[in-house]
Design an enzyme around this catalytic site. Structure first.
Site: not given
Ligand code: F6P
Length: 367
Positions: A15, A144
């Site tokens: 991410g 995180d």
């Molecule tokens: O790991 C970073 C994060 O933003 C988390 O806090 C969250 O649970 C996840 O990625 C969300 O992922 P995506 O971008 O796939 O929705």
């Protein structure tokens, strides 16, 4: 470039996160400054499989330090050892593309690969080094802050600043309307963002995955405040928070992702339950991707610069298969195999948890 000392490559995986560009700025300038050439790989491991990369210049990183996102692009889907192909009928087949990666690296004479990523990307980096002999340097990224082997991942400070600003804004509207205001923040299975922004914003209740809550205790805290003349309450809830004996709230399953579960939705559930129990109007705000966007804080920019420069130093020293890490405010390296394995949770006797309890913040396990 004439007489290059060596050839490196860099990718951003997982991410996106504030500070990715600041690391790229440092990595590229330090590499070029030391006489190395460096390839930028597009869209994480996907670009490595598809051979999408180009040599980076000073111009490519000029002005990117304060910018959110990543100029290289990223994805949190592609695992080269289990590369997903989604067929027209929705079914998924997987192939091992590690040989393709090796071929693409060798063809361009790339000696070492810098992986800027969270636990998923770093675990893939560790597997590439272990099983395919790729020389990898990891840089710990994630809002995180849940990576083991480092005291701080970059991006966390910025996410906390954004979440704290949201708590401040919710405070004034909560107070005006005598409401319960709930802010749902990210963090996956760790409560670092909720804990830090909750304390910084003066929340009344902080709910984190590491401490299961009882809804009657949360409601009790709010009613106690009401009896004391405080007609509003602020709750910061981590997306991974769960009630005692209950489960985390899953928002969606991303089938072809190497970590398919996406959390989210606990805030709205809480609002409904608390409104029913307390009779006080409750509203929920889900902060979502605002936490991942925008310009990094000064702290993150400095940390990113230190990490980026340290990654190049590790390459120069031949100190491979490590992750750069923050320990007692010094940048050190730790074995990549350890860094990519296991998450770092908030411990229940964490000093900040204790401090929060001492100033009357409830974690939902007691009023
Ligand atoms: O790991 C970073 C994060 O933003 C988390 O806090 C969250 O649970 C996840 O990625 C969300 O992922 P995506 O971008 O796939 O929705």
């Amino acid at each position: 470039m004439i007489n290059v000392k060596g050839t490196l490559a860099v990718l951003t995986g997982g991410g996106d996160c504030p500070g990715l560009n600041a690391v790229l700025n440092a990595v590229v300038k330090a590499a070029l400054g030391h006489g190395y050439q460096i390839y930028g790989i597009e869209n994480g491991f996907n670009g490595l499989i598809r051979n999408r990369m180009k040599l980076l210049t000073y111009d490519d990183v000029s002005g990117i330090l304060p910018r959110g996102g990543t100029v290289l692009g990223t994805t949190n889907r592609d695992n080269p050892f289990k590369f997903a192909h989604v067929e027209k009928d929705g079914s998924i087949t997987y192939t091992d593309e590690s040989e393709t990666i090796l071929k693409n690296l060798t063809k361009r004479g790339i000696e070492a690969l810098i992986v800027i990523g969270g636990d998923g990307s770093l675990a893939i980096g560790a597997q590439l080094s272990r099983e395919c002999g790729v020389k990898v340097i990891g840089v710990p990224k994630t809002i995180d802050n849940d990576l083991s082997c480092t005291e701080r991942t970059f991006g966390f400070d910025t996410a906390v600043a954004t979440a704290t600003d949201a708590v401040d804004r919710l405070h004034t509207t909560a107070e005006s309307h005598h409401r319960i205001m709930i802010l749902e923040v990210m963090g996956r299975y760790a409560g670092w963002i909720a804990l830090h922004s909750g304390v910084a914003g003066g929340a009344d209740v902080i709910l984190i995955p590491e401490i299961s809550y009882r809804i009657d205790a949360v409601a009790g805290k709010i009613l106690k405040r009401q009896q004391e003349g405080k007609m509003f309450s602020i709750i910061v809830v981590a997306e991974g928070a769960k009630p005692e004996g209950g489960q985390m709230t899953v928002a969606r399953i991303v089938k072809d992702s190497f970590e398919p579960v996406r959390l989210g939705g606990i805030g709205n559930k809480l609002a409904q339950e608390l409104e029913e129990i307390t009779g006080i109007e409750a509203r929920c705000t889900i902060l979502g991707y605002l936490q991942r966007g925008g310009s990094p804080t000064a702290f993150d920019r400095v940390l990113c610069t230190r990490y980026g420069v340290a990654a190049i130093e590790a390459c120069i020293e031949g100190n491979y298969n490590v992750m750069v890490s923050l320990r007692n405010d010094s940048i050190v390296t730790v074995p990549l195999a350890e860094a990519g394995a296991g998450a770092r949770a908030v411990s229940v006797d964490n000093e900040l948890v204790k401090a929060a309890r001492d100033i009357g913040i409830s974690f939902g396990d007691e009023v």
